[in-house]
Design a protein around this motif. Sequence first.
Motif, short mmCIF file in Angstrom:
data_model
loop_
_atom_site.label_atom_id
_atom_site.label_comp_id
_atom_site.label_asym_id
_atom_site.label_seq_id
_atom_site.Cartn_x
_atom_site.Cartn_y
_atom_site.Cartn_z
N LYS A 117 -2.77 20.97 -0.38
CA LYS A 117 -4.06 20.31 -0.22
C LYS A 117 -5.17 21.31 -0.54
CE LYS A 117 -3.36 19.10 4.11
NZ LYS A 117 -3.53 18.44 5.42
N PRO A 118 -6.22 20.88 -1.22
CA PRO A 118 -6.43 19.56 -1.83
C PRO A 118 -5.67 19.43 -3.14
CG PRO A 118 -8.30 20.95 -2.29
CD PRO A 118 -7.41 21.76 -1.39
N TRP A 119 -5.46 18.20 -3.59
CA TRP A 119 -4.66 17.95 -4.78
C TRP A 119 -5.51 17.54 -5.97
CZ3 TRP A 119 -4.21 15.46 -0.12
CH2 TRP A 119 -4.90 14.22 -0.02
N ASN A 120 -6.79 17.85 -5.91
CA ASN A 120 -7.69 17.50 -7.02
C ASN A 120 -7.47 18.42 -8.22
OD1 ASN A 120 -8.95 15.38 -5.66
ND2 ASN A 120 -10.26 16.83 -4.54
N PRO A 121 -7.52 17.86 -9.42
CA PRO A 121 -7.60 16.42 -9.71
C PRO A 121 -6.23 15.77 -9.56
CG PRO A 121 -7.56 17.62 -11.75
CD PRO A 121 -7.59 18.65 -10.67
N PRO A 122 -6.17 14.55 -9.03
CA PRO A 122 -4.86 13.91 -8.79
C PRO A 122 -4.06 13.70 -10.07
CG PRO A 122 -6.67 12.34 -8.51
CD PRO A 122 -7.29 13.70 -8.61
N GLU A 123 -4.74 13.53 -11.21
CA GLU A 123 -4.03 13.32 -12.47
C GLU A 123 -3.15 14.51 -12.83
OE1 GLU A 123 -7.35 10.57 -12.23
OE2 GLU A 123 -7.19 12.75 -11.99
N GLU A 124 -3.52 15.70 -12.32
CA GLU A 124 -2.76 16.91 -12.63
C GLU A 124 -1.84 17.34 -11.49
OE1 GLU A 124 -5.25 20.09 -13.87
OE2 GLU A 124 -6.32 18.91 -15.38
N LYS A 125 -2.30 17.15 -10.23
CA LYS A 125 -1.56 17.74 -9.10
C LYS A 125 -0.85 16.73 -8.20
CE LYS A 125 -4.61 21.78 -8.90
NZ LYS A 125 -5.49 22.62 -8.04
N LEU A 126 -1.25 15.46 -8.25
CA LEU A 126 -0.62 14.45 -7.39
C LEU A 126 0.26 13.50 -8.17
CD1 LEU A 126 -0.31 13.01 -4.63
CD2 LEU A 126 -2.37 11.69 -5.20
N TYR A 127 -0.29 12.86 -9.19
CA TYR A 127 0.43 11.80 -9.88
C TYR A 127 1.72 12.27 -10.56
CZ TYR A 127 -3.87 9.14 -9.13
OH TYR A 127 -4.95 8.50 -8.57
N PRO A 128 1.77 13.44 -11.18
CA PRO A 128 3.06 13.86 -11.79
C PRO A 128 4.17 13.97 -10.76
CG PRO A 128 1.26 15.12 -12.70
CD PRO A 128 0.68 14.36 -11.56
N VAL A 129 3.83 14.48 -9.58
CA VAL A 129 4.84 14.61 -8.51
C VAL A 129 5.29 13.23 -8.05
CG1 VAL A 129 5.26 15.38 -6.14
CG2 VAL A 129 4.03 16.85 -7.75
N VAL A 130 4.34 12.34 -7.79
CA VAL A 130 4.69 11.00 -7.32
C VAL A 130 5.48 10.24 -8.39
CG1 VAL A 130 3.76 8.78 -6.56
CG2 VAL A 130 2.73 10.90 -5.74
N ASP A 131 5.06 10.37 -9.65
CA ASP A 131 5.82 9.73 -10.74
C ASP A 131 7.27 10.17 -10.73
OD1 ASP A 131 3.62 8.36 -11.64
OD2 ASP A 131 3.13 9.79 -13.24
N SER A 132 7.47 11.47 -10.57
CA SER A 132 8.83 12.01 -10.56
C SER A 132 9.62 11.47 -9.37
CB SER A 132 8.78 13.53 -10.51
OG SER A 132 10.08 14.07 -10.39
N MET A 133 8.99 11.41 -8.20
CA MET A 133 9.67 10.91 -7.00
C MET A 133 10.05 9.43 -7.15
SD MET A 133 9.96 13.51 -4.97
CE MET A 133 10.23 14.40 -6.51
N LEU A 134 9.15 8.64 -7.69
CA LEU A 134 9.44 7.21 -7.86
C LEU A 134 10.55 6.99 -8.88
CD1 LEU A 134 5.85 5.64 -7.78
CD2 LEU A 134 7.57 5.65 -5.97
N ASP A 135 10.56 7.79 -9.93
CA ASP A 135 11.64 7.69 -10.92
C ASP A 135 12.98 8.00 -10.27
OD1 ASP A 135 9.95 6.96 -12.95
OD2 ASP A 135 9.76 8.98 -13.78
N LEU A 136 13.02 9.03 -9.42
CA LEU A 136 14.25 9.38 -8.72
C LEU A 136 14.69 8.26 -7.78
CD1 LEU A 136 13.59 13.15 -7.91
CD2 LEU A 136 15.33 12.25 -9.46
N TRP A 137 13.73 7.67 -7.07
CA TRP A 137 14.08 6.59 -6.13
C TRP A 137 14.61 5.37 -6.87
CZ3 TRP A 137 12.14 1.60 -5.51
CH2 TRP A 137 12.60 0.93 -4.37
#
Length: 553
Positions: A117-137
């Motif tokens: 934290k903080p994860w700004n900008p989310p396009e660089e620090k949040l969304y890639p991680v979440v994308d990867s997690m959702l793909d794994l799930w």
Amino acid sequence: MPTSTTRPVILTVDDDPGVSRSIARDLRRRYGEENRIVRAEAPDQALDALKELKLRGEPVALLLADYRMPGMSGIDFLEAAMDLFPLARRVLLTAYADTDAAIQAINVVDLDHYLLKPWNPPEEKLYPVVDSMLDLWRSTPDAPTDETRVIGHRWSAPSFAARDFLARNAVPYRWMGVDDEESQRLLAAAELDGTTLPVVITPDGTVLVAPSESELADKVGLSTHPAEEFYDLVVVGGGPAGLGAAVYGASEGLRTVLVEQVATGGQAGQSSRIENYLGFPDGVSGAQLTDRARRQAVRFGAELLTARQVVGLETIGSARRLQFSDGSEISAHSVILATGVSYRTLQAPGVEDLCGRGIYYGSATTEGPNCAGQDVYIIGGANSAGQAAVYFSRHAKRVHMLVRGPSLEATMSSYLIAQIGEIDNIEVHTCTQVVACKGSDHLERVTLTNSATGESREVDTEWMFVFIGAAPRTDWLPDHLLRDERGFVLTGPDLRGRPPGWSLDRDPYHLETSMPGVFAAGDVRAESVKRVASAVGDGAMAVTLVHRYLEML
């Protein structure tokens, strides 16, 4: 994969309201269309939300938890969440100073990732991680559940009764053994220990512990309460005769309600295959025939009530009033009794204690797959027993038919006898009776006696299905409604004129009982032909006579 109507959940928990709103906003902006974002500001609140999601059968794809929270750390929260949703991906939100703890947590709770934290900008620090997690799930997702779940024990009689009730009422359900891992997760979510069974969980997350049939019917969407107080016609009983009467009554403009104690279809509805019913050259299962008739009755406007027991019938002027077991009442101009018959109980030591735990009345087709590779015993020699034998022969190692008489010819249709003779794993034992049943928590052994030779023997089995004749369900009727010596309702010509107390200036109609305006149809009627087609015909004819009766009012 999840259905189009069920969006996987992404849950976030952070005790800082600002941070909590911020991450939920960022997640909703990118993932809100395909996922449901659930936000919590305390770990206990988040766990309560997960329990509710578990009970409702909603899939959870991703958990994001703050590391430092009062009362429970993010690591402890994720560890507890694993017990409910082991396939959900887990991400820890942490400050730079706590990165060492986050790295250690990867080994403690099988953490998938951590975010600074903080994860700004989310396009660089949040969304890639979440994308990867959702793909794994998505590669191994929790499947959503939109059906009723029944948690029980194989040899629990109440557990069998619950799933048999659901199956006979065409309610989709999923059976789950109490010791299964998923069952344990659901019990934990419901804060139950599983000592009282069954536990029934409806699609909306309602938890029922050892429910009654009426309670179960209410919660799974079956209609149990009449919409009106007065009808043109009340049909009591939902077998072929009752369904036939409901279809013809409603289609001909009568305000019609059908009242069934357990499930529509009656004994015919439990039949695995009816092959001599007109219009079905390849045969039809009792469940299929019942479902079609039920939908047909509803389409014409008939009202169907389930899990309602009628305990009384009386005349109030020109109306006929019926009392339910809960004390409520409905009235109508006319009544058709179509209560059918019930299987007689087997009188032998041990039978009563093991009923529902290896001994079943009727075919109990829900048990078919459980009999795979085992010996099954069918008691009885009528068509219902033969149909059950044919059905269980597809699952069991061997099916033994126990018949009291010297052959099947006197009690079973010839087409069915021929069919049984062609099935290698069905064996018919004539002149054979059950004299005792034994077992601890379920049926284990049966003692048989051959009446011709006097020989007795004991056999090992866990499955016995009983079809030994039928008794009419008429003990609730008033004494002045006349029945024969076996309890079957007398109608029309069998009343031999006008019975005592008859108030009308005419003889009773063909299917009319000794109570004017009350008719009997199907197996409950004395001297009726015990066939599905004749029962349906009785129901249709009774409606014609109801019209004739109503014209005279």
